[in-house]
Write an enzyme that holds these catalytic residues in place. Structure first.
Site, PDB file in Angstrom:
ATOM      1  N   ASP A  38       0.849  -1.197   0.000  1.00 16.56           N
ATOM      2  CA  ASP A  38       0.000   0.000   0.000  1.00 16.56           C
ATOM      3  C   ASP A  38       0.880   1.242   0.000  1.00 16.56           C
ATOM      4  OD1 ASP A  38      -3.272   0.195   0.798  1.00 16.56           O
ATOM      5  OD2 ASP A  38      -2.127   2.072   0.915  1.00 16.56           O
ATOM      6  N   ASN A  91      -5.700  -4.507  -6.660  1.00 20.80           N
ATOM      7  CA  ASN A  91      -6.856  -3.863  -6.049  1.00 20.80           C
ATOM      8  C   ASN A  91      -6.661  -2.367  -5.815  1.00 20.80           C
ATOM      9  OD1 ASN A  91      -9.245  -3.753  -3.957  1.00 20.80           O
ATOM     10  ND2 ASN A  91      -7.421  -3.079  -2.822  1.00 20.80           N
ATOM     11  N   TYR A 159     -12.311   7.341 -14.541  1.00 23.09           N
ATOM     12  CA  TYR A 159     -12.426   6.122 -13.724  1.00 23.09           C
ATOM     13  C   TYR A 159     -13.027   4.995 -14.570  1.00 23.09           C
ATOM     14  CZ  TYR A 159     -13.716   3.244  -9.631  1.00 23.09           C
ATOM     15  OH  TYR A 159     -13.852   2.217  -8.716  1.00 23.09           O
ATOM     16  N   LYS A 163     -11.269   1.442 -15.680  1.00 24.83           N
ATOM     17  CA  LYS A 163     -11.864   0.149 -15.321  1.00 24.83           C
ATOM     18  C   LYS A 163     -12.204  -0.665 -16.575  1.00 24.83           C
ATOM     19  CE  LYS A 163     -11.640   0.574 -10.840  1.00 24.83           C
ATOM     20  NZ  LYS A 163     -10.575  -0.171 -10.126  1.00 24.83           N
ATOM     21  N   THR A 194     -16.980   1.148   1.682  1.00 29.38           N
ATOM     22  CA  THR A 194     -15.597   1.446   2.080  1.00 29.38           C
ATOM     23  C   THR A 194     -15.446   2.966   2.098  1.00 29.38           C
ATOM     24  OG1 THR A 194     -14.684   1.628  -0.143  1.00 29.38           O
ATOM     25  CG2 THR A 194     -14.789  -0.592   0.787  1.00 29.38           C
TER      26      THR A 194
HETATM   27  P1  NAD Z   1     -10.255   2.288  -0.318  1.00 31.35           P
HETATM   28  O1  NAD Z   1     -10.024   3.741  -0.564  1.00 31.35           O
HETATM   29  O2  NAD Z   1     -11.015   1.873   0.894  1.00 31.35           O
HETATM   30  O3  NAD Z   1      -8.855   1.499  -0.325  1.00 31.35           O
HETATM   31  C1  NAD Z   1      -7.947   1.673  -1.386  1.00 31.35           C
HETATM   32  C2  NAD Z   1      -6.546   1.359  -0.882  1.00 31.35           C
HETATM   33  O4  NAD Z   1      -5.653   1.512  -2.005  1.00 31.35           O
HETATM   34  C3  NAD Z   1      -6.058   2.338   0.197  1.00 31.35           C
HETATM   35  O5  NAD Z   1      -5.471   1.648   1.267  1.00 31.35           O
HETATM   36  C4  NAD Z   1      -5.051   3.213  -0.535  1.00 31.35           C
HETATM   37  O6  NAD Z   1      -4.017   3.717   0.316  1.00 31.35           O
HETATM   38  C5  NAD Z   1      -4.511   2.240  -1.571  1.00 31.35           C
HETATM   39  N1  NAD Z   1      -3.888   2.934  -2.693  1.00 31.35           N
HETATM   40  C6  NAD Z   1      -4.370   3.992  -3.399  1.00 31.35           C
HETATM   41  N2  NAD Z   1      -3.494   4.355  -4.345  1.00 31.35           N
HETATM   42  C7  NAD Z   1      -2.442   3.500  -4.251  1.00 31.35           C
HETATM   43  C8  NAD Z   1      -1.220   3.357  -4.950  1.00 31.35           C
HETATM   44  N3  NAD Z   1      -0.886   4.189  -5.948  1.00 31.35           N
HETATM   45  N4  NAD Z   1      -0.375   2.383  -4.587  1.00 31.35           N
HETATM   46  C9  NAD Z   1      -0.674   1.529  -3.564  1.00 31.35           C
HETATM   47  N5  NAD Z   1      -1.823   1.621  -2.858  1.00 31.35           N
HETATM   48  C10 NAD Z   1      -2.694   2.588  -3.203  1.00 31.35           C
HETATM   49  O7  NAD Z   1     -10.973   1.749  -1.659  1.00 31.35           O
HETATM   50  P2  NAD Z   1     -11.851   0.439  -1.901  1.00 31.35           P
HETATM   51  O8  NAD Z   1     -13.267   0.851  -1.933  1.00 31.35           O
HETATM   52  O9  NAD Z   1     -11.416  -0.644  -0.991  1.00 31.35           O
HETATM   53  O10 NAD Z   1     -11.444   0.121  -3.413  1.00 31.35           O
HETATM   54  C11 NAD Z   1     -10.546  -0.908  -3.756  1.00 31.35           C
HETATM   55  C12 NAD Z   1     -10.658  -1.163  -5.250  1.00 31.35           C
HETATM   56  O11 NAD Z   1     -11.983  -1.538  -5.576  1.00 31.35           O
HETATM   57  C13 NAD Z   1     -10.321   0.047  -6.121  1.00 31.35           C
HETATM   58  O12 NAD Z   1      -9.623  -0.376  -7.274  1.00 31.35           O
HETATM   59  C14 NAD Z   1     -11.689   0.584  -6.503  1.00 31.35           C
HETATM   60  O13 NAD Z   1     -11.665   1.315  -7.705  1.00 31.35           O
HETATM   61  C15 NAD Z   1     -12.460  -0.713  -6.633  1.00 31.35           C
HETATM   62  N6  NAD Z   1     -13.912  -0.595  -6.513  1.00 31.35           N
HETATM   63  C16 NAD Z   1     -14.476  -0.048  -5.404  1.00 31.35           C
HETATM   64  C17 NAD Z   1     -15.857   0.066  -5.320  1.00 31.35           C
HETATM   65  C18 NAD Z   1     -16.552   0.692  -4.107  1.00 31.35           C
HETATM   66  O14 NAD Z   1     -17.749   0.997  -4.210  1.00 31.35           O
HETATM   67  N7  NAD Z   1     -15.884   0.853  -2.971  1.00 31.35           N
HETATM   68  C19 NAD Z   1     -16.658  -0.379  -6.387  1.00 31.35           C
HETATM   69  C20 NAD Z   1     -16.037  -0.964  -7.498  1.00 31.35           C
HETATM   70  C21 NAD Z   1     -14.665  -1.057  -7.551  1.00 31.35           C
END
Ligand code: NAD
Length: 260
Positions: A38, A91, A159, A163, A194
């Site tokens: 991370d 992720n 975004y 994706k 989240t």
């Molecule tokens: P979150 O913000 O809770 O967690 C994301 C994590 O990624 C954080 O710990 C952050 O520090 C880390 N991060 C960000 N940029 C980074 C980088 N350059 N290098 C390393 N780490 C990095 O987000 P989430 O909701 O858990 O999302 C996780 C994944 O799921 C993402 O790819 C997001 O696009 C995708 N997603 C989320 C949702 C939603 O509704 N939450 C829906 C569809 C897809």
């Protein structure tokens, strides 16, 4: 069902919180050696400690997932320490803040969004493939979104494009690595509880739950369980799939008529 994950080494990018942390915990529960990567090093350390307190094996690395040198450094260190890499969950991601209509979107915002999601997915996949090939076992799970499968709401074109790119990358990679006993799949979650959607207004939340056939948003544990299955020995013939985890609803229409 035995997922056959005991002793496998799993890297989860963005694993310090949210969906990634749940994925790490779920894979750790199945017996994997967890590597949390991370950009937030403190949070990554705390997450790995929490997993170890729960009896799991977990290590943390601070790294920018979209930086080539960071990727090489971590993959080399993991391979050196554990002797193998079996699973990669791409992720790491960021939310859309602020939203920009395409006509006004600064190039920096576009580049940052595509970099964090798409470039990182490419970099980590490229780095781990030789290790997985050497093991005779590999599982790569990439993170797409309902914002691709259903089209994003106005303001999130960068975004949605990132994706979509991940989905195309995943399918193509599947054809390249299938013969190496490596699979490449993607998930497309709907809205998951989240930090990423923490800023949504009560009105937006009401739309999300009302228009979803299941009547609610997704729990990160539900995403993690699907990912653990895709990483398992049982999923050896699932390759190039895009698994929607969205309650059956791939598109939303806000009360102002826009969708996303
Ligand atoms: P979150 O913000 O809770 O967690 C994301 C994590 O990624 C954080 O710990 C952050 O520090 C880390 N991060 C960000 N940029 C980074 C980088 N350059 N290098 C390393 N780490 C990095 O987000 P989430 O909701 O858990 O999302 C996780 C994944 O799921 C993402 O790819 C997001 O696009 C995708 N997603 C989320 C949702 C939603 O509704 N939450 C829906 C569809 C897809």
């Amino acid at each position: 069902m035995d997922l056959g994950l005991e002793g496998r080494v799993a890297i989860v990018t963005g694993g310090a919180r949210g969906i990634g942390l749940c994925e790490a915990r779920c894979l750790g529960h199945e017996g994997c050696e967890i590597v949390i990567v991370d950009v937030d090093g403190k949070a990554a350390d705390a997450a790995a400690q929490a997993l170890r307190r729960g009896g799991q094996r977990a290590t943390a690395f601070q790294a920018n997932a979209s930086d080539e040198q960071d990727t090489r450094r971590v993959v080399a260190a993991v391979s050196h320490r554990f002797g193998r890499i079996d699973i990669l969950v791409n992720n790491a991601g960021i939310g859309v803040n602020p939203a920009w209509r395409v006509a006004d979107m600064p190039l920096d915002d576009w580049d940052r969004m595509v970099g964090v999601h798409m470039r990182s997915t490419f970099l980590w996949s490229r780095s781990v493939i030789p290790h997985m090939h050497a093991n005779g076992y590999g599982r790569i799970v990439n993170t797409s979104s309902m914002n691709f499968t259903g089209g994003g709401r106005p303001g999130v074109a960068h975004y949605a494009a990132a994706k979509a790119g991940i989905a195309g990358f995943t399918r193509t990679l599947a054809k390249e690595v299938g013969a190496m006993a490596i699979t490449s799949n993607a998930i497309a979650p709907g809205y998951v509880e989240t930090d990423l959607i923490a800023a949504f207004t009560p009105q937006m939340r009401s739309v999300l739950t009302r228009q979803n056939p299941v009547g609610r948003t997704c729990r990160p544990e539900e995403v993690a369980a699907a990912v653990a299955f895709l990483c398992s020995v049982q999923a050896a013939f699932i390759n190039g799939a895009l698994l929607c985890i969205d309650g059956g609803r791939r598109d939303f229409f806000w009360d102002d008529g826009s969708n996303g």
